[in-house]
Write a protein that holds these residues in place. Structure first.
Motif, PDB file in Angstrom:
ATOM      1  N   ASP A 128      -1.219  19.023  -3.363  1.00 33.69           N
ATOM      2  CA  ASP A 128      -2.498  18.683  -4.007  1.00 33.69           C
ATOM      3  C   ASP A 128      -2.383  17.451  -4.902  1.00 33.69           C
ATOM      4  N   VAL A 129      -1.168  17.132  -5.334  1.00 30.91           N
ATOM      5  CA  VAL A 129      -0.975  15.932  -6.161  1.00 30.91           C
ATOM      6  C   VAL A 129      -1.060  14.666  -5.310  1.00 30.91           C
ATOM      7  N   VAL A 130      -0.613  14.762  -4.045  1.00 32.42           N
ATOM      8  CA  VAL A 130      -0.536  13.542  -3.234  1.00 32.42           C
ATOM      9  C   VAL A 130      -1.546  13.470  -2.089  1.00 32.42           C
ATOM     10  N   SER A 131      -2.190  14.591  -1.744  1.00 32.25           N
ATOM     11  CA  SER A 131      -3.067  14.530  -0.574  1.00 32.25           C
ATOM     12  C   SER A 131      -4.194  13.529  -0.821  1.00 32.25           C
TER      13      SER A 131
ATOM     14  N   SER B 191       6.289  15.005   1.378  1.00 31.32           N
ATOM     15  CA  SER B 191       6.406  14.455   0.025  1.00 31.32           C
ATOM     16  C   SER B 191       7.168  15.434  -0.854  1.00 31.32           C
ATOM     17  N   SER B 192       7.916  14.896  -1.813  1.00 29.87           N
ATOM     18  CA  SER B 192       8.628  15.786  -2.729  1.00 29.87           C
ATOM     19  C   SER B 192       7.703  16.279  -3.839  1.00 29.87           C
TER      20      SER B 192
ATOM     21  N   LEU C   6       6.102   8.978  -3.058  1.00 24.45           N
ATOM     22  CA  LEU C   6       4.993   9.932  -3.142  1.00 24.45           C
ATOM     23  C   LEU C   6       4.464  10.238  -1.749  1.00 24.45           C
ATOM     24  N   THR C   7       4.584   9.269  -0.872  1.00 27.17           N
ATOM     25  CA  THR C   7       3.985   9.428   0.451  1.00 27.17           C
ATOM     26  C   THR C   7       4.922  10.148   1.413  1.00 27.17           C
TER      27      THR C   7
ATOM     28  N   PRO D 218       0.833  -1.202   0.000  1.00 26.29           N
ATOM     29  CA  PRO D 218       0.000   0.000   0.000  1.00 26.29           C
ATOM     30  C   PRO D 218       0.872   1.258   0.000  1.00 26.29           C
ATOM     31  N   ALA D 219       0.447   2.261  -0.708  1.00 27.55           N
ATOM     32  CA  ALA D 219       1.094   3.578  -0.622  1.00 27.55           C
ATOM     33  C   ALA D 219       0.016   4.558  -0.173  1.00 27.55           C
ATOM     34  N   ILE D 220       0.075   4.872   1.106  1.00 26.60           N
ATOM     35  CA  ILE D 220      -0.946   5.745   1.687  1.00 26.60           C
ATOM     36  C   ILE D 220      -0.261   7.005   2.185  1.00 26.60           C
ATOM     37  N   LEU D 221      -0.846   8.135   1.860  1.00 30.72           N
ATOM     38  CA  LEU D 221      -0.271   9.369   2.367  1.00 30.72           C
ATOM     39  C   LEU D 221      -1.028   9.793   3.620  1.00 30.72           C
ATOM     40  N   TYR D 222      -0.309   9.817   4.717  1.00 30.04           N
ATOM     41  CA  TYR D 222      -0.920  10.347   5.942  1.00 30.04           C
ATOM     42  C   TYR D 222      -1.031  11.861   5.770  1.00 30.04           C
ATOM     43  N   PRO D 223      -2.238  12.420   5.955  1.00 35.51           N
ATOM     44  CA  PRO D 223      -2.403  13.858   5.698  1.00 35.51           C
ATOM     45  C   PRO D 223      -1.412  14.697   6.504  1.00 35.51           C
ATOM     46  N   GLN D 224      -1.033  14.192   7.689  1.00 39.29           N
ATOM     47  CA  GLN D 224      -0.084  14.934   8.530  1.00 39.29           C
ATOM     48  C   GLN D 224       1.278  15.069   7.871  1.00 39.29           C
TER      49      GLN D 224
END
Ligand code: IPM
Ligand code: MG
Length: 356
Positions: free
Chosen positions: A122-125, A117-118, A256-257, A106-112
């Protein structure tokens, strides 16, 4: 009956991060989770202990286990060993000996952590992708392979990229099943414009897809997939791909994350016996310094509870505890964000325990 968990710290930071994940497991055990932990060496540690990266005793232990928790393998001191004695061989041996053909990354972006992220926020949120990587076939294991001298007296290296129809069929089914539980979109990544093996891959995935009418199936060439992942990653829900493409794309997706230090993984056999490990490596450059991020390993424990031990509630609790630790601004150096408080491996483990 209590479930057996084999714990394989491995090398480098593997030892430090596993220690924190084990604390989490021990805590759940004290609350009543019926598990039995046993530790064994693998990778460079296996070589040091028994002269090979996957010692017989370790293999016997993992074969009996219901689930395996692995840290990481590898280190510069082992790089000049013959190939079959290198730490990575221990990992590949575990995958193939146990038939762990389905690798979920899984690739999950924690909003915190959006600003870690590089890519632009808005691309990764809100990013939440699942990469399903075939793990016991393809070019990693194909025969023939080797380094030989050809008719001109020149040395040449060669490997074989081969997939049988049943191998493609079973990984496709895993991916479709996961897509059904998520956003019902599956992107199969191949190189069907060049490789015959990919032509067959695409055909078999399509056939399996006919049984999953609700899932929207798309196909993408791997070069384009790499580009799309950094351009607009949120177009993806579940991706399924071959062993080597999955190796590469999952590293890209991880970045990304914000940090590869946040991402767990599961490698499952046909019966949901699984090996769980952070997707990062042994990071020899920071090993022993107490700064490694244990969260990917702790989140791997959550995946273990979810996929192999059928303890969804406990898995959710761990995920939520990690979320609260991040809310508090606690950060290991790899995920440092403005206004965060930098802490080390042990403090991070303790912070998660406190939230649990
Ligand atoms: C991974 C790693 C391994 C792989 C190496 C360490 C053999 O990069 O798990 O992604 O290539 O599969
Ligand atoms: Mg990799």
């Amino acid at each position: 009956m209590s479930k057996k968990i084999a714990v394989l710290p491995g090398d480098g930071i593997g030892v430090e991060i596993i220690a924190e994940a084990v604390k989490v497991l021990e805590h759940l055990k004290s609350e009543g989770l019926d598990v039995e932990l046993s530790e064994a060496p693998v990778g460079g540690a296996g070589y040091d202990a028994a002269g090979k990266p996957l010692p017989d005793e370790t293999l016997a232990l993992v074969k009996q286990a219901d689930a395996i928790l692995l840290g990481a393998v590898g280190g510069p001191q082992y790089e000049n060993l013959p190939r079959e004695l290198r730490p990575e061989r221990g990992l590949l041996g575990l995958r193939s000996e146990l038939g762990l053909f389905a690798n979920l990354r899984p690739a999950i972006l924690y909003p915190q952590l959006a600003e870690a992220s590089s890519l632009k926020a808005d691309v990764v949120s809100g990013l939440d992708i699942m990469i399903v990587r075939e793990l016991t076939g393809g070019i990693y294991f194909g025969e023939p392979r080797g380094i030989r001298t050809n008719a001109n007296g020149e040395r040449e290296g060669f490997n074989t990229l081969v997939y049988s129809e049943p191998e493609i069929d079973r990984i496709a089914r895993v991916a479709f099943d996961i897509a059904m539980k998520r956003g019902k979109q599956l992107c199969s990544v191949d190189k069907a414009n060049v490789l015959e093996v990919s032509e067959l891959w695409r055909e078999v995935v399509k056939n399996v897809g006919a049984e999953y009418g609700e899932v929207e199936l798309s196909h993408m060439y791997v070069d384009n997939a790499a580009m799309q992942l950094v351009k607009w990653p949120k177009q993806f829900d579940v991706m399924v791909t071959k062993n080597m493409f999955g190796d590469i794309l999952s590293d890209a997706a991880a970045m990304l994350t914000g940090s590869i230090g946040m991402l767990p993984s599961a490698s499952l056999d046909a019966n949901s016996k699984g090996m769980y490990e952070p997707i990062h490596g042994s990071a020899p450059d920071i090993a022993g310094k107490g700064v490694a991020n244990p969260l990917a390993t702790i989140l791997s424990v959550a995946m273990m509870l979810r996929y192999s031990l059928d303890e969804t509630v406990l898995a959710d609790r761990i995920d939520a505890a990690v979320g609260r630790v991040l809310d508090k601004g606690l950060r290991t150096p790899d995920i440092m964000t403005a206004g965060g408080r930098q802490i080390g491996t042990v403090e991070m483990g303790e912070a998660v325990l406190a939230e649990l």
